[in-house]
Design a protein around this motif. Structure first.
Motif, PDB file in Angstrom:
ATOM      1  N   ILE A  18       6.118  58.974   2.286  1.00  0.00           N
ATOM      2  CA  ILE A  18       4.788  59.432   2.706  1.00  0.00           C
ATOM      3  C   ILE A  18       3.994  58.321   3.388  1.00  0.00           C
ATOM      4  CG2 ILE A  18       4.563  61.241   0.940  1.00  0.00           C
ATOM      5  CD1 ILE A  18       2.773  59.233  -0.644  1.00  0.00           C
ATOM      6  N   LYS A  73      -0.393  47.540   3.563  1.00  0.00           N
ATOM      7  CA  LYS A  73       1.001  47.974   3.439  1.00  0.00           C
ATOM      8  C   LYS A  73       1.088  49.353   2.799  1.00  0.00           C
ATOM      9  CE  LYS A  73       4.833  46.710   0.521  1.00  0.00           C
ATOM     10  NZ  LYS A  73       4.394  47.655  -0.494  1.00  0.00           N
ATOM     11  N   PRO A  75       3.437  52.312   1.003  1.00  0.00           N
ATOM     12  CA  PRO A  75       4.574  52.145   0.079  1.00  0.00           C
ATOM     13  C   PRO A  75       5.909  52.190   0.803  1.00  0.00           C
ATOM     14  CG  PRO A  75       3.450  54.258  -0.281  1.00  0.00           C
ATOM     15  CD  PRO A  75       2.625  53.492   0.697  1.00  0.00           C
ATOM     16  N   THR A  77      10.333  52.384   0.231  1.00  0.00           N
ATOM     17  CA  THR A  77      11.399  52.812  -0.682  1.00  0.00           C
ATOM     18  C   THR A  77      12.358  51.642  -0.872  1.00  0.00           C
ATOM     19  OG1 THR A  77      11.213  55.055   0.174  1.00  0.00           O
ATOM     20  CG2 THR A  77      13.251  54.516  -0.996  1.00  0.00           C
ATOM     21  N   THR A  78      12.584  51.268  -2.134  1.00  0.00           N
ATOM     22  CA  THR A  78      13.586  50.234  -2.403  1.00  0.00           C
ATOM     23  C   THR A  78      14.910  50.939  -2.675  1.00  0.00           C
ATOM     24  OG1 THR A  78      11.853  48.969  -3.504  1.00  0.00           O
ATOM     25  CG2 THR A  78      14.106  48.195  -3.793  1.00  0.00           C
ATOM     26  N   ASN A  88       8.099  43.829  -2.484  1.00  0.00           N
ATOM     27  CA  ASN A  88       6.814  43.437  -3.066  1.00  0.00           C
ATOM     28  C   ASN A  88       6.905  42.077  -3.727  1.00  0.00           C
ATOM     29  OD1 ASN A  88       4.787  45.194  -2.548  1.00  0.00           O
ATOM     30  ND2 ASN A  88       5.245  46.542  -4.272  1.00  0.00           N
ATOM     31  N   ALA A 265      -1.549  50.971  -1.932  1.00  0.00           N
ATOM     32  CA  ALA A 265      -1.787  51.962  -2.987  1.00  0.00           C
ATOM     33  C   ALA A 265      -0.939  51.576  -4.183  1.00  0.00           C
ATOM     34  CB  ALA A 265      -1.382  53.343  -2.486  1.00  0.00           C
ATOM     35  N   ILE A 266      -1.337  52.031  -5.373  1.00  0.00           N
ATOM     36  CA  ILE A 266      -0.517  51.730  -6.558  1.00  0.00           C
ATOM     37  C   ILE A 266       0.787  52.534  -6.519  1.00  0.00           C
ATOM     38  CG2 ILE A 266      -0.412  52.059  -9.065  1.00  0.00           C
ATOM     39  CD1 ILE A 266      -3.337  51.346  -9.239  1.00  0.00           C
ATOM     40  N   HIS A 267       0.721  53.760  -5.997  1.00  0.00           N
ATOM     41  CA  HIS A 267       1.883  54.642  -6.090  1.00  0.00           C
ATOM     42  C   HIS A 267       2.977  54.261  -5.091  1.00  0.00           C
ATOM     43  CE1 HIS A 267       0.801  56.615  -2.341  1.00  0.00           C
ATOM     44  NE2 HIS A 267      -0.448  56.685  -2.779  1.00  0.00           N
ATOM     45  N   GLY A 268       4.132  54.908  -5.222  1.00  0.00           N
ATOM     46  CA  GLY A 268       5.279  54.634  -4.356  1.00  0.00           C
ATOM     47  C   GLY A 268       5.352  55.566  -3.153  1.00  0.00           C
ATOM     48  N   ALA A 270       6.916  58.355  -2.657  1.00  0.00           N
ATOM     49  CA  ALA A 270       6.975  59.802  -2.941  1.00  0.00           C
ATOM     50  C   ALA A 270       7.936  60.554  -2.030  1.00  0.00           C
ATOM     51  CB  ALA A 270       5.558  60.406  -2.848  1.00  0.00           C
ATOM     52  N   PRO A 271       9.220  60.218  -2.034  1.00  0.00           N
ATOM     53  CA  PRO A 271      10.163  60.880  -1.109  1.00  0.00           C
ATOM     54  C   PRO A 271      10.216  62.390  -1.292  1.00  0.00           C
ATOM     55  CG  PRO A 271      11.330  59.383  -2.643  1.00  0.00           C
ATOM     56  CD  PRO A 271       9.873  59.190  -2.878  1.00  0.00           C
ATOM     57  N   ASP A 272       9.859  62.872  -2.510  1.00  0.00           N
ATOM     58  CA  ASP A 272       9.934  64.326  -2.761  1.00  0.00           C
ATOM     59  C   ASP A 272       8.960  65.130  -1.911  1.00  0.00           C
ATOM     60  OD1 ASP A 272       7.964  62.987  -4.267  1.00  0.00           O
ATOM     61  OD2 ASP A 272       7.963  64.482  -5.871  1.00  0.00           O
ATOM     62  N   ILE A 273       7.862  64.512  -1.444  1.00  0.00           N
ATOM     63  CA  ILE A 273       6.913  65.282  -0.618  1.00  0.00           C
ATOM     64  C   ILE A 273       6.782  64.698   0.797  1.00  0.00           C
ATOM     65  CG2 ILE A 273       5.559  66.222  -2.546  1.00  0.00           C
ATOM     66  CD1 ILE A 273       3.469  63.983  -1.904  1.00  0.00           C
ATOM     67  N   ALA A 279       0.497  64.606   1.305  1.00  0.00           N
ATOM     68  CA  ALA A 279       0.221  63.507   0.358  1.00  0.00           C
ATOM     69  C   ALA A 279      -1.265  63.181   0.306  1.00  0.00           C
ATOM     70  CB  ALA A 279       1.007  62.276   0.772  1.00  0.00           C
ATOM     71  N   ASP A 320      -2.061  67.483  -5.137  1.00  0.00           N
ATOM     72  CA  ASP A 320      -1.860  66.770  -6.399  1.00  0.00           C
ATOM     73  C   ASP A 320      -3.106  66.811  -7.277  1.00  0.00           C
ATOM     74  OD1 ASP A 320      -2.834  65.126  -4.187  1.00  0.00           O
ATOM     75  OD2 ASP A 320      -2.933  63.495  -5.653  1.00  0.00           O
TER      76      ASP A 320
HETATM   77  P1  NAD Z   1       6.084  57.550  -6.592  1.00  0.00           P
HETATM   78  O1  NAD Z   1       4.757  56.943  -6.928  1.00  0.00           O
HETATM   79  O2  NAD Z   1       6.513  57.433  -5.192  1.00  0.00           O
HETATM   80  O3  NAD Z   1       6.077  59.106  -6.990  1.00  0.00           O
HETATM   81  C1  NAD Z   1       5.846  59.580  -8.300  1.00  0.00           C
HETATM   82  C2  NAD Z   1       5.322  61.029  -8.242  1.00  0.00           C
HETATM   83  O4  NAD Z   1       3.958  61.008  -7.772  1.00  0.00           O
HETATM   84  C3  NAD Z   1       6.080  61.926  -7.273  1.00  0.00           C
HETATM   85  O5  NAD Z   1       6.138  63.226  -7.790  1.00  0.00           O
HETATM   86  C4  NAD Z   1       5.244  61.922  -6.018  1.00  0.00           C
HETATM   87  O6  NAD Z   1       5.357  63.098  -5.239  1.00  0.00           O
HETATM   88  C5  NAD Z   1       3.838  61.777  -6.592  1.00  0.00           C
HETATM   89  N1  NAD Z   1       2.962  61.037  -5.659  1.00  0.00           N
HETATM   90  C6  NAD Z   1       2.983  59.690  -5.446  1.00  0.00           C
HETATM   91  N2  NAD Z   1       2.066  59.357  -4.534  1.00  0.00           N
HETATM   92  C7  NAD Z   1       1.467  60.514  -4.164  1.00  0.00           C
HETATM   93  C8  NAD Z   1       0.434  60.810  -3.241  1.00  0.00           C
HETATM   94  N3  NAD Z   1      -0.168  59.839  -2.531  1.00  0.00           N
HETATM   95  N4  NAD Z   1       0.068  62.088  -3.111  1.00  0.00           N
HETATM   96  C9  NAD Z   1       0.636  63.060  -3.827  1.00  0.00           C
HETATM   97  N5  NAD Z   1       1.629  62.852  -4.719  1.00  0.00           N
HETATM   98  C10 NAD Z   1       2.029  61.580  -4.886  1.00  0.00           C
HETATM   99  O7  NAD Z   1       7.133  56.873  -7.576  1.00  0.00           O
HETATM  100  P2  NAD Z   1       8.735  56.953  -7.586  1.00  0.00           P
HETATM  101  O8  NAD Z   1       9.174  58.333  -7.274  1.00  0.00           O
HETATM  102  O9  NAD Z   1       9.114  56.338  -8.857  1.00  0.00           O
HETATM  103  O10 NAD Z   1       9.197  55.971  -6.433  1.00  0.00           O
HETATM  104  C11 NAD Z   1       9.589  56.381  -5.142  1.00  0.00           C
HETATM  105  C12 NAD Z   1       9.933  55.166  -4.301  1.00  0.00           C
HETATM  106  O11 NAD Z   1       8.765  54.368  -4.125  1.00  0.00           O
HETATM  107  C13 NAD Z   1      10.989  54.252  -4.920  1.00  0.00           C
HETATM  108  O12 NAD Z   1      11.885  53.819  -3.931  1.00  0.00           O
HETATM  109  C14 NAD Z   1      10.200  53.061  -5.425  1.00  0.00           C
HETATM  110  O13 NAD Z   1      10.963  51.875  -5.419  1.00  0.00           O
HETATM  111  C15 NAD Z   1       9.088  52.999  -4.400  1.00  0.00           C
HETATM  112  N6  NAD Z   1       7.842  52.345  -4.863  1.00  0.00           N
HETATM  113  C16 NAD Z   1       7.218  51.553  -3.962  1.00  0.00           C
HETATM  114  C17 NAD Z   1       6.022  50.950  -4.291  1.00  0.00           C
HETATM  115  C18 NAD Z   1       5.360  50.097  -3.267  1.00  0.00           C
HETATM  116  O14 NAD Z   1       5.819  50.007  -2.149  1.00  0.00           O
HETATM  117  N7  NAD Z   1       4.263  49.444  -3.606  1.00  0.00           N
HETATM  118  C19 NAD Z   1       5.458  51.158  -5.548  1.00  0.00           C
HETATM  119  C20 NAD Z   1       6.112  51.994  -6.452  1.00  0.00           C
HETATM  120  C21 NAD Z   1       7.316  52.596  -6.098  1.00  0.00           C
END
Ligand code: NAD
Length: 488
Positions: A18, A73, A75, A77-78, A88, A265-268, A270-273, A279, A320
């Motif tokens: 995303i 930066k 997120p 995918t590692t 990171n 952002a703290i989150h990753g 999110a390849p599923d969406i 997002a 979300d």
């Molecule tokens: P993730 O945070 O990407 O996703 C976890 C869940 O939260 C998923 O269901 C996703 O759809 C949802 N989500 C996350 N961000 C969202 C958004 N902005 N809006 C709506 N839904 C959101 O965590 P993960 O699935 O464990 O990791 C996916 C990839 O991201 C991995 O390759 C991991 O290494 C990487 N990652 C990168 C960073 C970074 O670059 N700082 C941080 C964490 C994970």
């Protein structure tokens, strides 16, 4: 108006999953808000990993990163397995990004949390502690990880926390450590916190042992303001705060160094969406606002953050965040960004509005010069891999005592996993194959020479003892600078 009218050059990475969607939305908001920024785009992450750069970044991208003061930066995918390193961690360590700053606040009732008044910033040391990644297997049974805490590293992060509090109108800084157990490493961190806090009399300073401190965060996070802590505790605590605030998906984070700061952002990724355009870009937007404050554009950050809060309050939510009660309009990433832009100049009515210090300058901290210290060698802990004679500590101790005499040394004690087992150990103590044998001068008090130590080690080799490593025992300015054993 903010203090800084200059344009800042920003390195931008669109990231994976995303990443490109939320970065586009974030940049559109920055542009509409009149942020004085220019961008250099680099490619990092999946594309680089798969083209043979195992760290996920090319040499050219490093040059851009080095040139610009800030990095926004998305997120990445590692890839799993294959020896790929976390980008990171690589960037953080290579560029000396010592401070990880993670603000988390509640957005109730629009995002559920049990703690509506929660508004906590975790300032986590980012380079030291067990995360130095120095690990060794020393015997068939025992593996060690070195915990390294430095005086300048601790001072920099603690000073950063106080400066951050000052710049952001925060009232209290809480230090968390475990210095009741790790008296020298965590003890140093706590000591420097006590010293540094005296320079900020306007900010309340308190300390918690990290276990009860974390329990208090989980039970009553609303009483905390800024928390400063070591790397491992900070990693855990910042996830707890984000989780109980209900805002993991909304949180931004910064990694601050002397010449570069990285915002995300703290989150990753999110390849599923990914690719669906649905997002929530709030985490990256909040990261970008931290960047604006860092470069002296707090006025722009405040406008954006208040508009974001108003958007949430108006019930304009990405999927979300959608709820039957509070969502009036379910929007995609682009529409959410547009809704924020439409609300520039507005403030939230129910959520606490953001108010940033317009005169905030980029926070720069330096550690004080390390004071000169008189360092005296008074002994050595020699670690030995041994299982002979049913692991009987008395057999080992009697043998080593005899050998020590040859170099005018004496065996003071032996510990196993930190517990004294010789002389006069307890038969109940479980012993591994990893023995710490403390040698001091034969007369019990004098300074020991390196010749004595090397002669002792030679005698141990001749007697077929398999020593793993030594740790010298020092007095620093006459004070014992090593731990005692349990039971010593
Ligand atoms: P993730 O945070 O990407 O996703 C976890 C869940 O939260 C998923 O269901 C996703 O759809 C949802 N989500 C996350 N961000 C969202 C958004 N902005 N809006 C709506 N839904 C959101 O965590 P993960 O699935 O464990 O990791 C996916 C990839 O991201 C991995 O390759 C991991 O290494 C990487 N990652 C990168 C960073 C970074 O670059 N700082 C941080 C964490 C994970």
């Amino acid at each position: 108006m903010s203090a800084n009218q200059e344009t800042t050059r920003v390195t931008v990475a669109y990231g994976d999953g995303i990443g490109p969607e939320i970065m586009k939305a974030t940049l559109s908001i920055l542009e509409a808000a009149g942020a004085r920024l220019e961008y250099d785009v680099i490619t990092i992450g999946e594309q680089m990993y798969t083209s043979g750069h195992t760290s996920g970044i090319s040499p050219e991208a490093w040059n851009v990163l080095r040139r610009n003061p800030v990095f926004l930066k998305a997120p990445i995918t590692t890839p799993q397995g294959g020896g790929y390193k976390s980008l990171n961690v690589t960037i953080r360590k290579t560029m000396g990004l010592f401070a990880n700053v993670r603000p988390t606040r509640a957005y109730t009732p629009f995002v559920h949390s049990n703690f509506p008044e929660m508004d906590v910033v975790v300032v986590r040391e980012n380079e030291e502690d067990l995360y130095a990644g120095i690990e060794h297997q020393q015997t068939p049974e025992v593996v060690q990880c070195l915990k390294l805490i430095s005086r300048p590293g601790s001072e920099k992060i603690i000073r950063y926390a106080f400066e951050y509090a000052k710049a952001n109108g925060r009232k209290k800084v809480t230090c968390m450590s475990k210095d009741n157990i790790m008296k020298h490493t965590d003890g140093l961190f706590h000591k420097i916190f006590n010293e540094t806090s005296k320079e900020y009399p306007e900010i309340e300073a308190e300390h918690y042992i990290v276990d009860i401190g974390s329990a208090r965060i989980a039970d009553n996070p609303e009483r905390f303001d800024v928390i400063v802590t070591l790397n491992l505790y900070g990693d855990i605590i910042s996830d707890i705060t984000a989780e109980i605030a209900g805002s993991v998906g909304l949180g931004g984070s910064s990694n601050i160094g002397e010449t570069l700061a990285m915002f995300e952002a703290i989150h990753g990724s999110a390849p599923d969406i990914a690719g669906k355009g649905i997002a929530n870009p709030s985490g990256l937007i909040n990261g970008a606002c931290m960047m604006l404050t860092h470069v002296g554009q707090a006025d722009v950050a405040e406008t954006i953050q208040n508009a974001l809060l108003k958007t949430l309050e108006d019930g304009i939510h990405t999927g979300d965040l959608a709820s039957d009660e509070y969502t009036k309009q379910r929007v995609n990433t682009r529409e959410f960004a547009e809704a924020i832009i439409e609300r520039f100049g507005q403030k939230p009515e129910r959520l606490n509005a953001v108010s940033l210090n317009r005169d905030a300058k980029p926070i720069q901290v330096k550690a004080s010069p390390t004071p000169l210290v008189k360092k005296e060698l008074v002994g050595s802990d020699v670690f030995i891999d041994w299982v002979g004679e049913n692991r009987n500590p008395d057999v080992l101790g009697d043998n080593l005592s005899e050998i020590a005499q040859r170099s005018q040394m004496k065996l003071k004690m032996i510990t196993n996993r930190g517990v004294k087992v010789y002389p006069n150990g307890m038969p109940e103590t479980f012993c591994t194959d990893h023995w710490r044998c403390r040698f001091i001068h034969a007369d019990g008090s004098s300074v020991v020479s390196y010749e004595q130590l090397t002669s002792l080690l030679n005698d141990l080799i001749v007697a077929d003892f398999n020593f793993i490593k030594t740790e010298n025992l020092y007095l620093m300015d006459g004070e014992r600078a090593y731990s005692l054993a349990q039971g010593e």
